[in-house]
Design a protein around this motif. Structure first.
Motif, short mmCIF file in Angstrom:
data_model
loop_
_atom_site.label_atom_id
_atom_site.label_comp_id
_atom_site.label_asym_id
_atom_site.label_seq_id
_atom_site.Cartn_x
_atom_site.Cartn_y
_atom_site.Cartn_z
N SER A 1 5.10 4.58 -10.25
CA SER A 1 6.24 5.35 -9.80
C SER A 1 6.85 4.02 -8.75
CB SER A 1 6.00 6.29 -9.00
OG SER A 1 5.41 6.11 -7.70
N GLU A 2 8.22 4.07 -8.73
CA GLU A 2 8.82 2.70 -7.77
C GLU A 2 8.39 3.27 -6.47
OE1 GLU A 2 11.38 0.01 -6.82
OE2 GLU A 2 11.19 0.56 -8.85
N ARG A 3 8.22 4.28 -5.91
CA ARG A 3 7.84 4.27 -4.55
C ARG A 3 6.38 3.84 -4.31
NH1 ARG A 3 3.86 7.61 -2.91
NH2 ARG A 3 3.57 8.76 -4.81
N VAL A 4 5.50 3.85 -5.17
CA VAL A 4 4.19 3.18 -5.12
C VAL A 4 4.41 1.97 -5.08
CG1 VAL A 4 1.76 2.91 -6.07
CG2 VAL A 4 2.85 5.31 -5.57
N TRP A 5 5.32 1.17 -6.18
CA TRP A 5 5.46 -0.15 -6.54
C TRP A 5 5.82 -0.73 -5.30
CZ3 TRP A 5 3.22 -3.01 -9.96
CH2 TRP A 5 3.62 -4.08 -10.44
N GLN A 6 6.76 -0.07 -4.33
CA GLN A 6 7.37 -0.73 -3.18
C GLN A 6 6.54 -0.76 -2.11
OE1 GLN A 6 10.00 -2.05 -3.01
NE2 GLN A 6 10.57 -1.51 -5.09
N GLU A 7 5.32 -0.14 -2.29
CA GLU A 7 4.10 0.12 -1.07
C GLU A 7 3.38 -1.29 -1.44
OE1 GLU A 7 1.69 3.61 -1.18
OE2 GLU A 7 3.65 4.90 -0.84
N LEU A 8 3.30 -1.87 -2.67
CA LEU A 8 2.26 -2.88 -2.90
C LEU A 8 2.84 -4.08 -2.29
CD1 LEU A 8 0.93 -1.49 -6.49
CD2 LEU A 8 -0.11 -1.02 -4.20
N THR A 9 2.09 -4.89 -1.86
CA THR A 9 2.35 -6.41 -1.73
C THR A 9 2.71 -6.99 -3.03
OG1 THR A 9 0.17 -7.12 -1.81
CG2 THR A 9 1.02 -6.54 0.35
N ASP A 10 2.91 -8.29 -3.15
CA ASP A 10 3.42 -9.06 -4.18
C ASP A 10 1.96 -9.16 -5.07
OD1 ASP A 10 6.02 -9.07 -4.01
OD2 ASP A 10 6.13 -11.15 -3.07
N GLU A 11 0.82 -9.70 -4.28
CA GLU A 11 -0.57 -9.79 -4.64
C GLU A 11 -1.12 -8.59 -5.52
OE1 GLU A 11 0.56 -10.72 -1.70
OE2 GLU A 11 0.53 -12.93 -1.69
N GLU A 12 -0.85 -7.40 -4.80
CA GLU A 12 -1.34 -6.09 -5.28
C GLU A 12 -0.53 -5.85 -6.58
OE1 GLU A 12 -2.79 -4.12 -1.22
OE2 GLU A 12 -0.65 -3.91 -1.87
N ARG A 13 0.69 -5.91 -6.57
CA ARG A 13 1.48 -5.93 -7.86
C ARG A 13 0.91 -6.62 -8.82
NH1 ARG A 13 7.64 -5.81 -5.72
NH2 ARG A 13 7.70 -4.16 -4.14
#
Length: 336
Positions: free
Chosen positions: A247-259
């Motif tokens: 989900s976009e909401r979760v994606w925004q919570e993640l750092t670039d490294e986590e993504r």
């Protein structure tokens, strides 16, 4: 004084350790992952593999809790995408069929007899058409990460062998909740009946419906032969790729490294599941035959009869899917 100094140092160390533990607990996050099927099926295995890789590569800082059998949407698999888009579901390994009501471009994969083999599937998902599909999903507020595979869908019934369109005349066939499936089976002269998978097997067992269509893995694991389905036609009429998404909401919570970690884990899990699913297909087919199921293998002429009978579906659905997308997919298949 010496003892007091040592005690102070020990207390400081303990306090530091406590702070580290607190920091780790703050960082450690659990996210929900929705799937329609459990890990008894390749679909569920894909989700579990994703969860395993994410936890391992994040050293436990990120964990994915898999919820099979559409638990997070009360068994209604067609609501999964909407729930993820609204943030009620964090992640999913979902079906192009089930998400197509919200993303019309996903109906590309349900066009009858578009993709004749796995090479064609890979050409579509791995090329421009696949990128166009991912762009369409992302425009709806969900971030697609990788492809998996549910396999080519085959037809079964309780009445007799089906090797020509006229054999489907009047048969009640359970289909998923997608209007394109309704149109395809009506074009073949059947009586398509939409129902969830949870309701399908009881309906087959009682004879409320005559047949169904699903990949070999589902037929095998769910023992659909026990629901009076003793005739199976291998017609490879469509392939249902799976999609790993967040989900976009979760994606925004993640750092670039986590993504990057979550995305690469999805890619690796998808490649692992695709290879495994395809490798097991012949073994599953033999197991199905050993249980007394009569299997019809269509020759080219027989398959062409089904292709001709469903040509009208393309006329009706190409504008809905997008002419450019359909053309891109066809070019990829022709050039594979």
């Amino acid at each position: 004084m010496k003892h007091k100094h040592c005690f102070s140092r020990s207390a400081a160390c303990l306090a530091g350790a406590a702070l580290l533990c607190t920091a780790f607990s703050v960082q450690a996050r659990e996210y929900s992952v929705s799937t329609v099927l459990s890990d008894a099926f390749p679909w569920g295995e894909a989700a579990e593999k994703w969860a395993e890789l994410v936890e391992e590569r994040s050293d436990g800082a990120i964990t994915l809790e898999v919820y099979p059998d559409s638990q997070l949407v009360n068994g209604d698999q067609t609501r999964e995408f909407s729930a993820m888009r609204s943030g009620l579901i964090d992640m999913a390994v979902g079906s192009t069929i089930n998400w197509s009501p919200q993303v019309p471009e996903l109906n590309l994969f349900s066009l009858p007899f578009l993709m004749p083999d796995y090479e064609a599937v890979d050409a579509v998902t791995g090329g421009e058409a696949g990128e166009m599909v991912f762009d369409a999903i992302e425009s709806k507020g969900v971030v697609p990460l990788a492809w998996g595979e549910n396999g080519f869908r085959q037809l079964s019934n309780s009445n007799g062998p089906v090797d020509a369109p006229e054999d489907l005349e009047g048969l009640k066939i359970r289909v998923v909740g997608s209007p394109l499936f309704q149109d395809t089976f009506e074009a073949l002269g059947a009586n398509p009946t939409q129902m969830s998978w949870a309701d399908a097997k009881p309906a087959l067992t009682t004879g409320a419906v005559d047949g169904q269509e699903n990949p070999l893995s589902v037929f095998d694991v769910a023992r659909i032969d026990q629901a009076e389905q003793m005739y199976l036609t291998r017609w490879d009429y469509m392939n249902d790729p799976l999609i790993f998404a967040v989900s976009e909401r979760v994606w925004q919570e993640l750092t670039d490294e986590e993504r990057e970690l979550v995305r690469q884990a999805a890619i690796d899990a998808g490649e692992w599941e695709i290879e495994k699913t395809r490798a097991e297909e012949s073994e599953r087919l033999e197991a199905i035959k050993d249980r007394g199921v009569e299997v019809v293998e269509l020759d080219e002429e027989q398959r062409d009869a089904f292709v001709d009978a469903t040509a009208s579906v393309y006329d009706d659905w190409t504008p809905e899917i997008g002419a450019d997308l359909v053309e891109s997919a066809r070019e990829a298949i022709d050039n594979r």
